[in-house]
Design a protein around this motif. Structure first.
Motif, PDB file in Angstrom:
ATOM      1  N   ALA A 184      42.033  14.598 -17.140  1.00 15.99           N
ATOM      2  CA  ALA A 184      41.257  15.508 -17.980  1.00 15.99           C
ATOM      3  C   ALA A 184      40.664  16.649 -17.158  1.00 15.99           C
ATOM      4  CB  ALA A 184      40.135  14.732 -18.679  1.00 15.99           C
ATOM      5  N   THR A 185      40.088  16.315 -16.015  1.00 21.78           N
ATOM      6  CA  THR A 185      39.451  17.348 -15.183  1.00 21.78           C
ATOM      7  C   THR A 185      40.486  18.369 -14.712  1.00 21.78           C
ATOM      8  OG1 THR A 185      37.870  15.683 -14.458  1.00 21.78           O
ATOM      9  CG2 THR A 185      37.958  17.696 -13.170  1.00 21.78           C
TER      10      THR A 185
ATOM     11  N   ASN B 181      33.430  13.258 -24.240  1.00 19.70           N
ATOM     12  CA  ASN B 181      33.668  11.998 -23.507  1.00 19.70           C
ATOM     13  C   ASN B 181      32.598  10.987 -23.884  1.00 19.70           C
ATOM     14  OD1 ASN B 181      35.610  11.199 -21.257  1.00 19.70           O
ATOM     15  ND2 ASN B 181      33.702  10.321 -20.499  1.00 19.70           N
ATOM     16  N   PRO B 182      32.931   9.688 -23.828  1.00 16.64           N
ATOM     17  CA  PRO B 182      31.864   8.707 -24.045  1.00 16.64           C
ATOM     18  C   PRO B 182      30.808   8.857 -22.943  1.00 16.64           C
ATOM     19  CG  PRO B 182      34.025   7.634 -23.968  1.00 16.64           C
ATOM     20  CD  PRO B 182      34.237   9.046 -23.570  1.00 16.64           C
ATOM     21  N   LYS B 183      29.604   8.368 -23.219  1.00 13.25           N
ATOM     22  CA  LYS B 183      28.540   8.456 -22.203  1.00 13.25           C
ATOM     23  C   LYS B 183      28.707   7.342 -21.175  1.00 13.25           C
ATOM     24  CE  LYS B 183      25.373  11.661 -23.654  1.00 13.25           C
ATOM     25  NZ  LYS B 183      24.021  12.136 -23.681  1.00 13.25           N
TER      26      LYS B 183
ATOM     27  N   PHE C 229      32.024   8.619 -16.400  1.00  8.72           N
ATOM     28  CA  PHE C 229      32.767   9.879 -16.272  1.00  8.72           C
ATOM     29  C   PHE C 229      31.994  11.084 -16.842  1.00  8.72           C
ATOM     30  CE2 PHE C 229      36.054   6.657 -16.087  1.00  8.72           C
ATOM     31  CZ  PHE C 229      36.908   7.121 -15.096  1.00  8.72           C
ATOM     32  N   PHE C 230      30.969  10.802 -17.645  1.00  4.25           N
ATOM     33  CA  PHE C 230      30.281  11.892 -18.361  1.00  4.25           C
ATOM     34  C   PHE C 230      29.703  12.933 -17.383  1.00  4.25           C
ATOM     35  CE2 PHE C 230      27.148  13.986 -21.040  1.00  4.25           C
ATOM     36  CZ  PHE C 230      27.844  14.113 -22.224  1.00  4.25           C
ATOM     37  N   ALA C 231      29.086  12.432 -16.302  1.00  3.28           N
ATOM     38  CA  ALA C 231      28.471  13.340 -15.323  1.00  3.28           C
ATOM     39  C   ALA C 231      29.537  14.231 -14.682  1.00  3.28           C
ATOM     40  CB  ALA C 231      27.756  12.533 -14.250  1.00  3.28           C
ATOM     41  N   ARG C 232      30.745  13.693 -14.577  1.00  6.59           N
ATOM     42  CA  ARG C 232      31.837  14.469 -13.992  1.00  6.59           C
ATOM     43  C   ARG C 232      32.172  15.673 -14.885  1.00  6.59           C
ATOM     44  NH1 ARG C 232      37.166  11.519 -11.666  1.00  6.59           N
ATOM     45  NH2 ARG C 232      38.336  13.345 -11.066  1.00  6.59           N
ATOM     46  N   ALA C 233      32.125  15.435 -16.199  1.00  6.06           N
ATOM     47  CA  ALA C 233      32.377  16.537 -17.139  1.00  6.06           C
ATOM     48  C   ALA C 233      31.308  17.613 -16.971  1.00  6.06           C
ATOM     49  CB  ALA C 233      32.385  16.006 -18.574  1.00  6.06           C
ATOM     50  N   GLU C 234      30.056  17.186 -16.785  1.00  9.78           N
ATOM     51  CA  GLU C 234      28.993  18.172 -16.598  1.00  9.78           C
ATOM     52  C   GLU C 234      29.173  18.927 -15.284  1.00  9.78           C
ATOM     53  OE1 GLU C 234      25.618  15.596 -17.530  1.00  9.78           O
ATOM     54  OE2 GLU C 234      25.442  16.731 -19.408  1.00  9.78           O
ATOM     55  N   GLY C 235      29.670  18.219 -14.279  1.00  5.75           N
ATOM     56  CA  GLY C 235      29.963  18.870 -12.995  1.00  5.75           C
ATOM     57  C   GLY C 235      31.070  19.905 -13.158  1.00  5.75           C
ATOM     58  N   THR C 236      32.107  19.556 -13.937  1.00  7.21           N
ATOM     59  CA  THR C 236      33.212  20.500 -14.173  1.00  7.21           C
ATOM     60  C   THR C 236      32.681  21.740 -14.895  1.00  7.21           C
ATOM     61  OG1 THR C 236      34.725  18.639 -14.369  1.00  7.21           O
ATOM     62  CG2 THR C 236      35.506  20.737 -15.240  1.00  7.21           C
ATOM     63  N   LYS C 237      31.827  21.507 -15.878  1.00  6.56           N
ATOM     64  CA  LYS C 237      31.241  22.634 -16.628  1.00  6.56           C
ATOM     65  C   LYS C 237      30.499  23.575 -15.669  1.00  6.56           C
ATOM     66  CE  LYS C 237      27.608  23.603 -19.893  1.00  6.56           C
ATOM     67  NZ  LYS C 237      26.596  23.092 -20.801  1.00  6.56           N
ATOM     68  N   ALA C 238      29.689  23.007 -14.771  1.00 10.91           N
ATOM     69  CA  ALA C 238      28.912  23.828 -13.830  1.00 10.91           C
ATOM     70  C   ALA C 238      29.850  24.603 -12.896  1.00 10.91           C
ATOM     71  CB  ALA C 238      27.974  22.937 -13.030  1.00 10.91           C
ATOM     72  N   LYS C 239      30.881  23.928 -12.404  1.00  5.67           N
ATOM     73  CA  LYS C 239      31.800  24.604 -11.469  1.00  5.67           C
ATOM     74  C   LYS C 239      32.551  25.724 -12.176  1.00  5.67           C
ATOM     75  CE  LYS C 239      32.710  20.602  -8.608  1.00  5.67           C
ATOM     76  NZ  LYS C 239      33.689  19.560  -8.426  1.00  5.67           N
TER      77      LYS C 239
ATOM     78  N   CYS D 297      35.445  31.706 -19.453  1.00  3.17           N
ATOM     79  CA  CYS D 297      35.797  30.552 -20.294  1.00  3.17           C
ATOM     80  C   CYS D 297      34.520  29.790 -20.658  1.00  3.17           C
ATOM     81  CB  CYS D 297      36.759  29.658 -19.521  1.00  3.17           C
ATOM     82  SG  CYS D 297      37.261  28.194 -20.432  1.00  3.17           S
ATOM     83  N   VAL D 298      34.316  29.576 -21.947  1.00  2.00           N
ATOM     84  CA  VAL D 298      33.117  28.846 -22.404  1.00  2.00           C
ATOM     85  C   VAL D 298      33.407  27.340 -22.346  1.00  2.00           C
ATOM     86  CG1 VAL D 298      31.541  28.448 -24.340  1.00  2.00           C
ATOM     87  CG2 VAL D 298      32.486  30.744 -23.930  1.00  2.00           C
ATOM     88  N   VAL D 299      32.643  26.615 -21.531  1.00  2.00           N
ATOM     89  CA  VAL D 299      32.849  25.167 -21.388  1.00  2.00           C
ATOM     90  C   VAL D 299      31.618  24.439 -21.924  1.00  2.00           C
ATOM     91  CG1 VAL D 299      33.339  23.281 -19.762  1.00  2.00           C
ATOM     92  CG2 VAL D 299      34.240  25.576 -19.313  1.00  2.00           C
ATOM     93  N   THR D 300      31.856  23.453 -22.791  1.00  2.00           N
ATOM     94  CA  THR D 300      30.745  22.643 -23.300  1.00  2.00           C
ATOM     95  C   THR D 300      31.075  21.169 -23.083  1.00  2.00           C
ATOM     96  OG1 THR D 300      31.701  22.520 -25.517  1.00  2.00           O
ATOM     97  CG2 THR D 300      30.140  24.325 -25.115  1.00  2.00           C
ATOM     98  N   VAL D 301      30.040  20.335 -23.027  1.00  2.00           N
ATOM     99  CA  VAL D 301      30.239  18.889 -22.850  1.00  2.00           C
ATOM    100  C   VAL D 301      29.450  18.157 -23.924  1.00  2.00           C
ATOM    101  CG1 VAL D 301      29.986  16.933 -21.282  1.00  2.00           C
ATOM    102  CG2 VAL D 301      30.460  19.196 -20.344  1.00  2.00           C
ATOM    103  N   GLU D 302      30.137  17.290 -24.671  1.00  2.00           N
ATOM    104  CA  GLU D 302      29.475  16.552 -25.764  1.00  2.00           C
ATOM    105  C   GLU D 302      29.852  15.077 -25.699  1.00  2.00           C
ATOM    106  OE1 GLU D 302      27.356  18.043 -27.630  1.00  2.00           O
ATOM    107  OE2 GLU D 302      27.923  20.163 -27.524  1.00  2.00           O
TER     108      GLU D 302
END
Ligand code: NAD
Length: 292
Positions: free
Chosen positions: A140-141, A159-161, A164-174, A182-187
Motif C-alpha cells: 500500500a505504501t 486502514n484499520p486502527k 499500520f495506521f501510524a505508517r499511513a500518517e507517516g506517509t501522509k506527512a512525507k 497531491c492531497v493525502v488523507t488518512v481515515e
C-alpha cells in the motif's frame, strides 16, 4: 541453450536476499529471461536475515553483482546500506531492488511502479485522478507514494486502527513535503460512512490489504452497492487471481484490474533496471503453461 553451456567463467551473479526465499518464483523467471535473451547472468536466492545484511552488501560489492532483489524482512535495512535511493525508495525508506553501476549501488522500490504500469496497460492513467486506497503496509505504501509521484490528485488512505495506521500518517506527512500537489488523507477503515463518501467521489479504488487473499477470499472491503460503471477497481491480491472484490466490480460493469498484472509488471520493471531491456514476459508465461 543448455545450462552447462550457459554458465561460464564470465557469468555475472544476481540474487534475491531475505527469508524465507525458497518459494520465490524470481530465480525461474529471471533465469528463463536471461537464457531467452542470451544474457550471461545467473540468478540465485539466498536465505539471509536482517543481521546478516551488512555482510550481504560486502558480498554484493566483492562479487561485483549487477543487481538483485530484497524481500522481507530485509527491505528496510537494505535502504540504509545502498549508496543511492530512487525517489520512491527514499520516501519509503525501503528497497526491493538494487542495481550496481560500477560499484555504486542504487536501491529502488518497484511495487508501486509495477502497479501503475499495470493500470496503464489496462488503459488507466493515474495523472489527475482521485484515488482511494485501503491499506498501509508495504504494498500500500509503495502504491501511495508512486501515485503521488505520478501526479494523482488525491490519495485517500483507509486502514484499520492497527499497527499500520501510524505508517499511513507517516506517509501522509512525507508526501505533504515531497508531493504537495497531491492531497493525502488518512481515515479509519471502520468509518463506513466516510469510506462510502470517498468511494463515491473517487476515480479509482484500490485494495492493498491482505483481505481478499486466501484464507480471507470470501471478504471484500468495499460494499458492492458502491460500484458504478465509471469507477475503476483495482486489487493487489493475486491469489485468487480474481478476488471477491474484482468479481463484484466486474459484475457491476466497472473496469476491474486484478493483482497478477502488478506482480508481472513489477518483475518486468526490475528486469529493465537490471539489463536495460524489456523482459520476455509473454514467452515466460507460455513456457510456464507448457511446463506446469
Ligand atoms: P503488510 O503486512 O505489509 O500489510 C498488511 C495490510 O493489511 C495492512 O494495511 C493491515 O492494516 C491490513 N490488514 C490486516 N488485517 C486486516 C483486516 N482484518 N481488515 C483490513 N485490513 C487489514 O502486507 P503487504 O506486503 O503490503 O501485502 C498486502 C497485500 O498486497 C497482500 O494481499 C499481498 O498479496 C498484496 N501484494 C501484491 C503484490 C503484487 O505484485 N500484486 C505485491 C506485494 C503485495
Amino acid at each position: 541453450m543448455k545450462m552447462e553451456k550457459r554458465i561460464s567463467g564470465h557469468t555475472g551473479l544476481m540474487a534475491l536476499f531475505g527469508t524465507p526465499v525458497g518459494h520465490s518464483g524470481s530465480p525461474a523467471m529471471y533465469n528463463f529471461s536471461f537464457q531467452h535473451d542470451g544474457l550471461d547472468y545467473a540468478y540465485m536466492a539466498f536465505d539471509v536475515n536482517v543481521e546478516q545484511m551488512p555482510k550481504v552488501f560486502e558480498a554484493i560489492r566483492l562479487l561485483n553483482m549487477r543487481g538483485g532483489n530484497f524481500t522481507m524482512p530485509c527491505k528496510n535495512v537494505a535502504a540504509k546500506l545502498v549508496d543511492k535511493l530512487s525517489p520512491a525508495a527514499e520516501i519509503i525508506g525501503a528497497c526491493n531492488v538494487f542495481v550496481n553501476d560500477d560499484g555504486v549501488i542504487t536501491g529502488h522500490v518497484t511495487d508501486g511502479v509495477g502497479f501503475v504500469k499495470n493500470l496503464e496497460l489496462n488503459g488507466v492513467d493515474v495523472k489527475g485522478k482521485k484515488t482511494v486506497i485501503l491499506g498501509a503496509g508495504g504494498a500500500a505504501t509503495a502504491i501511495q507514494v508512486q501515485l503521488a509521484l505520478d501526479g494523482a490528485k488525491e490519495v485517500k488512505i483507509f486502514n484499520p486502527k492497527d499497527d499500520f495506521f501510524a505508517r499511513a500518517e507517516g506517509t501522509k506527512a512525507k508526501l505533504a513535503d515531497r508531493c504537495p500537489q497531491c492531497v493525502v488523507t488518512v481515515e479509519d477503515l471502520d468509518d463506513k460512512e466516510k469510506l462510502a463518501e470517498a468511494v463515491n467521489n473517487c476515480d479509482i479504488v484500490i485494495n492493498a490489504t491482505i483481505m481478499g487473499m486466501k484464507p480471507y477470499d470470501d471478504v471484500s472491503l468495499i460494499d458492492k452497492s458502491l460500484y458504478r460503471k465509471d469507477l475503476i477497481v483495482a486489487d493487489t491480491v493475486y491469489s485468487p487471481e480474481k478476488t471477491k472484490m474484482i468479481l463484484e466490480a466486474e459484475e457491476a460493469g466497472c473496469k476491474a484490474v486484478g493483482g497478477k498484472g502488478m506482480l508481472e509488471q513489477q518483475g518486468a520493471v526490475n528486469y529493465e533496471l537490471f539489463v536495460g531491456r524489456k523482459m520476455p514476459l509473454e514467452e515466460y508465461q507460455k513456457f510456464q503453461k507448457e511446463n506446469k
